[in-house]
Design a protein around this motif. Structure first.
Motif, mmCIF file in Angstrom:
data_model
loop_
_atom_site.group_PDB
_atom_site.id
_atom_site.type_symbol
_atom_site.label_atom_id
_atom_site.label_comp_id
_atom_site.label_asym_id
_atom_site.label_seq_id
_atom_site.Cartn_x
_atom_site.Cartn_y
_atom_site.Cartn_z
ATOM 1 N N GLU A 38 1.417 6.749 -6.763
ATOM 2 C CA GLU A 38 0.276 7.590 -7.137
ATOM 3 C C GLU A 38 0.457 9.046 -6.733
ATOM 4 O OE1 GLU A 38 -3.155 5.708 -5.484
ATOM 5 O OE2 GLU A 38 -3.028 4.043 -6.928
ATOM 6 N N LYS A 39 0.971 9.259 -5.537
ATOM 7 C CA LYS A 39 1.020 10.627 -5.001
ATOM 8 C C LYS A 39 2.256 11.397 -5.449
ATOM 9 C CE LYS A 39 -2.635 10.945 -2.320
ATOM 10 N NZ LYS A 39 -3.595 12.049 -2.452
ATOM 11 N N ARG A 42 0.847 -1.209 0.000
ATOM 12 C CA ARG A 42 0.000 0.000 0.000
ATOM 13 C C ARG A 42 0.878 1.254 0.000
ATOM 14 N NH1 ARG A 42 -4.087 -0.282 4.654
ATOM 15 N NH2 ARG A 42 -2.244 0.185 5.885
ATOM 16 N N ARG A 102 1.174 4.166 -2.775
ATOM 17 C CA ARG A 102 0.963 5.580 -2.420
ATOM 18 C C ARG A 102 2.120 6.428 -2.965
ATOM 19 N NH1 ARG A 102 1.317 7.544 3.519
ATOM 20 N NH2 ARG A 102 0.923 9.767 3.239
ATOM 21 N N ARG A 123 -0.772 16.257 -1.321
ATOM 22 C CA ARG A 123 -0.915 15.029 -0.539
ATOM 23 C C ARG A 123 -2.317 14.523 -0.626
ATOM 24 N NH1 ARG A 123 1.980 17.982 3.163
ATOM 25 N NH2 ARG A 123 4.193 17.440 3.297
#
Ligand code: PMP
Ligand code: GLU
Length: 406
Positions: free
Chosen positions: A349-350, A342, A346, A406
């Protein structure tokens, strides 16, 4: 339209190599103009040694590019014999060597030659992503052995406890991908002795054995046994990919007892035949060359290791045991997310940073970050990670023409 015919049980249980999948994903995103930072890769970015390139070109220019013997050309076997004498202090013959399309294939063929359905293949955690899948493809059962966090390797007792009547193979990788740690000589001596007593084959994945820093030395198996290559029950796996930055040439090899090498060569003769003729010629030149490119690569990687480790250690909450070699930092991010897949998602993606989740190496909560790419990428990637994890930091982050939130 008819339904897709069903897959074999083996195919159904095997996923794609995550490391290779991430390589492709990062390349695709980059081609689409995304400011992606790839810290997932596992290949040095330096050039192949000039003598290797010249030898490959010279052979190609003749236009006579034929099959080679299934276990490799005599010249390539002789180069591996010289390598074994130089780095392992053992004199061997051509019947102790099989050349393969990468160490990956050598490992796979070794498992196919040794493992019966249901046999157990034991290896320490953290392990290289492909070991469990390779054991399964060979019909075996992977048995990871948890590490002792203090020593950053399993205890000998834990290894002993993992061995059963079904254990056929123990796989060891030193220096380790992903941890960058070197297995101690005491550990190796004990484990090798234990396996020899029980007739268990030992696979030593030495692909990073020369890529160690601070003047250190990776103890090798023949420093841990008095037996000859034919008697020790050990297969040493290696290749040109990492030490010579020749990943795309696809040349690796196995050195071991003649009867096992013969069985492996028989299997390979049906599987693929001999490895690429041009690549073998190039690899001979790399192995017999002046080794300056390896020295340069090593000096460069050591400097990168220092910088990358400093940067990672500067992120509060991230725990890193400095790697002694390879080009990976394997760091504990569990203070931020215990679910490594996960967290890696993240990051992607971020902030468009690619890392490999620790779960793929059998250690949840960790991330593997490679420092074999450009240092600019490493600095920018870790800057973004630091920003993302530091919730109290600046409200947004800019990367080229891209603003992250964020
Ligand atoms: N073993 C380990 C631990 C590795 O990281 C790799 C990298 N791909 C390999 C084996 C196989 O290398 P190659 O097939 O490129 O020789
Ligand atoms: N061994 C490298 C890695 O772990 C290269 C990718 C692969 O062959 O899986 O990233």
């Amino acid at each position: 339209m008819s339904a897709t015919p069903p897959l074999s049980a083996t195919a159904g249980s095997i996923g794609a190599s995550v490391t290779l999948k991430l390589n492709s994903a990062a390349a695709r995103m980059r081609a689409e103009g995304e400011p992606v930072i790839h810290l997932g890769g596992g290949e040095p970015k330096s050039l192949a040694p000039a003598e290797a390139v010249a030898a490959g070109i010279a052979l190609l220019k003749t236009g006579e590019v034929r099959y080679t013997p299934a276990a490799g050309t005599p010249a390539m076997k002789d180069a591996v014999i010289a390598y074994t004498e130089r780095y392992y202090d053992r004199r061997i013959g051509r019947d102790n060597v099989m050349v393969s399309a990468g160490a990956k294939q050598a490992i796979m063929v070794a498992l196919m030659a040794l493992v019966n359905p249901g046999d157990e293949v034991v290896f320490p955690v953290p392990y290289w992503v492909s070991y469990p899948e390779m054991a399964r493809i060979a019909g075996g059962v992977p048995v990871p052995v948890p590490l002792d966090k203090e020593a950053y390797q399993p205890t000998v007792a834990a290894m002993a406890a993992a061995l059963t009547a079904r254990t056929r193979v123990v796989m060891l990788n030193s220096t380790s991908n992903p941890s960058g740690k070197i297995l101690s000589q005491d550990f190796l001596t004990e484990v090798i002795g234990m396996c020899q007593d029980r007739g268990i084959a030992i696979l030593m994945d030495d692909i990073y054995h020369r890529l160690v820093f601070d003047g250190r030395h990776t103890p090798h198996c023949y420093e841990c046994t008095d037996k000859s290559v034919d008697e020790a029950g050990i297969l040493v796996l290696n290749g040109v990919s990492k030490q010579y930055a020749m990943t795309g040439f696809r040349v690796g090899w196995a050195v071991g007892p003649a009867p096992i090498i013969k069985a492996m060569s028989n299997i390979q003769s049906h599987l693929s035949g001999g490895p690429c003729t041009i690549s073998q010629a190039a690899s001979v030149a790399a192995l017999l060359g002046d080794q300056q490119s390896v020295d340069r690569l090593l000096a460069d990687l050591e400097e990168r290791r220092n910088q990358t480790a400093d940067l990672l250690e500067s992120i509060p909450g991230v725990e890193l045991l400095r790697p002694d070699g390879t080009f990976y930092c394997f760091a504990d991010f569990s203070a931020f997310d215990a679910d490594s897949a996960r967290l890696s998602q993240r990051f992607l993606e971020k902030i468009q940073v690619v890392t490999v989740p620790g779960i793929e190496f059998g250690m949840e909560g960790y991330q593997r970050l490679s420092f074999c790419g450009g240092m600019g990428d490493v600095r920018e990637g870790i800057r973004r990670i630091r920003w993302l994890l530091n919730e109290d930091g600046a409200p947004e982050l800019k990367a080229g023409d891209r603003v992250f939130t964020r």
